[in-house]
Design a protein around this motif. Structure first.
Motif, short mmCIF file in Angstrom:
data_model
loop_
_atom_site.label_atom_id
_atom_site.label_comp_id
_atom_site.label_asym_id
_atom_site.label_seq_id
_atom_site.Cartn_x
_atom_site.Cartn_y
_atom_site.Cartn_z
N ASN A 64 -5.26 2.98 -3.17
CA ASN A 64 -3.88 2.99 -2.73
C ASN A 64 -3.72 2.43 -1.32
O ASN A 64 -2.59 2.27 -0.85
CB ASN A 64 -3.31 4.42 -2.78
N GLY A 65 -4.81 2.17 -0.62
CA GLY A 65 -4.73 1.68 0.74
C GLY A 65 -4.55 0.19 0.86
O GLY A 65 -4.52 -0.34 1.97
N SER A 66 -4.42 -0.51 -0.28
CA SER A 66 -4.23 -1.95 -0.25
C SER A 66 -3.13 -2.32 -1.24
O SER A 66 -2.80 -1.54 -2.13
CB SER A 66 -5.53 -2.67 -0.64
N PRO A 67 -2.54 -3.51 -1.07
CA PRO A 67 -1.45 -3.90 -1.98
C PRO A 67 -1.93 -4.01 -3.42
O PRO A 67 -3.10 -4.23 -3.70
CB PRO A 67 -1.02 -5.28 -1.45
N THR A 68 -0.99 -3.84 -4.35
CA THR A 68 -1.28 -3.98 -5.77
C THR A 68 -0.46 -5.13 -6.34
O THR A 68 0.73 -5.22 -6.11
CB THR A 68 -0.92 -2.69 -6.53
N GLU A 73 0.84 -1.20 0.00
CA GLU A 73 0.00 0.00 0.00
C GLU A 73 0.87 1.24 0.00
O GLU A 73 1.99 1.24 0.52
CB GLU A 73 -0.92 -0.01 1.21
N THR A 74 0.35 2.29 -0.60
CA THR A 74 1.13 3.51 -0.82
C THR A 74 0.36 4.72 -0.34
O THR A 74 -0.80 4.90 -0.71
CB THR A 74 1.45 3.67 -2.32
N GLU A 75 0.99 5.55 0.47
CA GLU A 75 0.35 6.79 0.92
C GLU A 75 0.56 7.89 -0.11
O GLU A 75 1.64 8.03 -0.69
CB GLU A 75 0.93 7.21 2.28
N LEU A 76 -0.47 8.66 -0.31
CA LEU A 76 -0.40 9.80 -1.23
C LEU A 76 -0.23 11.09 -0.43
O LEU A 76 -0.45 11.11 0.78
CB LEU A 76 -1.68 9.87 -2.06
#
Length: 198
Positions: A145-149, A133-136
């Motif tokens: 973006n709050g979960s894995p891709t 997950e990645t914070e913007l």
């Protein structure tokens, strides 16, 4: 929000369909500049005869850089202002992002008479890697973006259209998240018909 690139330069999409009676083995593979350094495809739509299904990928946004302040200068002085994401603010923040194809899904469309167009049975997928997950930046919201891709390279499976035909036509289209066609995209689509034997 500034998108780094709206075109997936050098994107190649290869589709192979092994056409059989009531069962089509389908392989969708892509390559080219459509990962975290470019703006990739968002949907690949396949029409096999009178049935349609879509390979869809929601875009994930990854923040690269963001302006935090703007300096206003005059002949004799300068003053610094903080920036925000507020619409209409005098000093809006500039956010640079990159995107990625991730969490690919397949959906079958309904036919013109309202019946189900087909059934997709996933048999094999090729996943390149998993991105956590990645914070913007503050003020930019994208719940995906709050979960894995999971990044994919290929999908393979079985597509079962409504009819029992062979010799269907095959049409492939690719589009961006803005519902525009991707320029300079090489799409190869081949359908191989099984020969019926007594």
């Amino acid at each position: 929000m500034t998108i780094v690139d709206t075109d997936a330069s050098g994107l190649e999409i290869d589709v192979t369909v092994l056409d059989g009676v009531e069962s089509d083995r389908t392989i969708v593979q892509w390559d080219g500049d459509q990962d975290l350094t470019g703006a990739p495809w968002s949907s690949i739509e396949l029409e096999i005869g009178d049935a349609t299904f879509s390979v869809d990928s929601p875009w994930r946004f990854y923040g690269v850089s963001q302006t935090t302040h703007v300096e206003e200068r005059s002949d004799s002085d300068s003053e610094t202002y903080p920036v925000t994401h507020t619409q209409g603010d005098a000093w809006p923040a500039l956010v640079h992002t990159v995107t990625s194809v991730g969490n690919v899904s397949v959906s079958a469309a309904y036919g013109p008479d309202g019946e189900y167009g087909g059934l997709w049975i996933e048999e094999e997928t090729a996943i390149a890697e998993e991105i956590p997950e990645t914070e913007l930046p503050t003020g930019v919201v994208d719940e995906a973006n709050g979960s894995p891709t999971y990044l994919f390279e290929r999908l393979e499976g079985e597509f079962r259209p409504r009819d029992a035909r062979v010799d269907e036509s095959l049409t492939v289209r690719a589009s961006t998240v803005f519902d525009t066609q991707i320029p300079d995209t090489n799409i190869d689509a081949d359908i191989v018909t099984s020969e019926l034997s007594d």
